[in-house]
Design an enzyme around this catalytic site. Sequence first.
Site, PDB file in Angstrom:
ATOM      1  N   ASP A  27       0.793  -1.258   0.000  1.00 44.83           N
ATOM      2  CA  ASP A  27       0.000   0.000   0.000  1.00 44.83           C
ATOM      3  C   ASP A  27       0.814   1.292   0.000  1.00 44.83           C
ATOM      4  O   ASP A  27       0.455   2.259   0.712  1.00 44.83           O
ATOM      5  CB  ASP A  27      -0.960   0.016   1.195  1.00 44.83           C
ATOM      6  CG  ASP A  27      -1.950  -1.139   1.180  1.00 44.83           C
ATOM      7  OD1 ASP A  27      -1.908  -1.958   0.244  1.00 44.83           O
ATOM      8  OD2 ASP A  27      -2.761  -1.228   2.118  1.00 44.83           O
ATOM      9  N   LYS A 132      -6.576  -4.967  -3.104  1.00 46.04           N
ATOM     10  CA  LYS A 132      -7.214  -5.615  -1.946  1.00 46.04           C
ATOM     11  C   LYS A 132      -8.273  -4.697  -1.342  1.00 46.04           C
ATOM     12  O   LYS A 132      -8.022  -3.507  -1.116  1.00 46.04           O
ATOM     13  CB  LYS A 132      -6.149  -6.000  -0.917  1.00 46.04           C
ATOM     14  CG  LYS A 132      -5.357  -4.850  -0.329  1.00 46.04           C
ATOM     15  CD  LYS A 132      -4.228  -5.396   0.526  1.00 46.04           C
ATOM     16  CE  LYS A 132      -3.477  -4.344   1.304  1.00 46.04           C
ATOM     17  NZ  LYS A 132      -4.253  -3.549   2.243  1.00 46.04           N
ATOM     18  N   CYS A 165      -2.195  -2.487   7.832  1.00 49.95           N
ATOM     19  CA  CYS A 165      -2.129  -3.419   6.696  1.00 49.95           C
ATOM     20  C   CYS A 165      -0.887  -4.308   6.706  1.00 49.95           C
ATOM     21  O   CYS A 165      -0.949  -5.456   6.261  1.00 49.95           O
ATOM     22  CB  CYS A 165      -2.262  -2.645   5.390  1.00 49.95           C
ATOM     23  SG  CYS A 165      -3.930  -1.958   5.207  1.00 49.95           S
TER      24      CYS A 165
HETATM   25  C1  C5J Z   1      -3.189   0.662   5.494  1.00 47.46           C
HETATM   26  C2  C5J Z   1      -5.007   1.847   6.574  1.00 47.46           C
HETATM   27  N1  C5J Z   1      -2.641   0.446   4.317  1.00 47.46           N
HETATM   28  N2  C5J Z   1      -4.283   2.203   7.638  1.00 47.46           N
HETATM   29  N3  C5J Z   1      -4.438   1.223   5.508  1.00 47.46           N
HETATM   30  O1  C5J Z   1      -2.591   0.421   6.524  1.00 47.46           O
HETATM   31  O2  C5J Z   1      -6.190   2.117   6.529  1.00 47.46           O
END
Ligand code: C5J
Length: 224
Positions: A27, A132, A165
């Site tokens: 991400d 995802k 994540c």
């Molecule tokens: C991720 C989030 N990528 N914190 N997303 O950690 O919402």
Amino acid sequence: MARFLSVAAEPYEFQFDPDRSALLIIDMQRDFLEPGGFGEMLGNDVAQLRRTIEPNRALLKAWRDRGLSVIHTREGHRPDLSDLPDAKKVRGRAKTTIGDAGPMGRILVRGEAGHDIIAELYPAPGEPVIDKPGKGAFWATDLHAILQHRGIKQLVVTGVTTEVCVNTTVREANDRGYDCLVLEDCVGSYFPEFQAMGLKMIKAQGGIFGWVSNSDTVIEALAA
Ligand code: C5J
């Protein structure tokens, strides 16, 4: 014959076969990392995440130079939001939520500018990008199938955010039988205390979810 590399890590050294390992970058999206994005709009200090860009860039180059597997993920939803649970949409009671117009297009919607991966770590042709809908990269995706088809057994995990994540994905991977090495300078949280605890949880109790090290040790091992 498999050639294992060994890197100093906590709680003990991590040994991995590069040909059966993948670099999994979680991400690293514009909305989370860039000034003016959704993350900053929520009041977060994006510098806490941006410090991971340079170590990730160096690691990615070393990994690609060896011709090893790289997989990227992006958190986001279909434009019609049919894969967005109500519980996720309304959580936090914010005025602006997933699917609404944000500073870089509709928030966490696939195809929007803010959903894309930052230029510094942009996927190369042939590197899978896993879209995802959840926090974990295994849930509702084909990541496990791709790893199995490639004979991957071990993951070097980087990206954001450490406690959300990254942690969720490492736990999912652990339950599916993968060894995970998490690199502390390549993962980031908006909250320093969550960064520290997120890493501590992974390596606790003899490495209950995996190992923790840093990018220099992996780059050195790859070059040896
Ligand atoms: C991720 C989030 N990528 N914190 N997303 O950690 O919402």
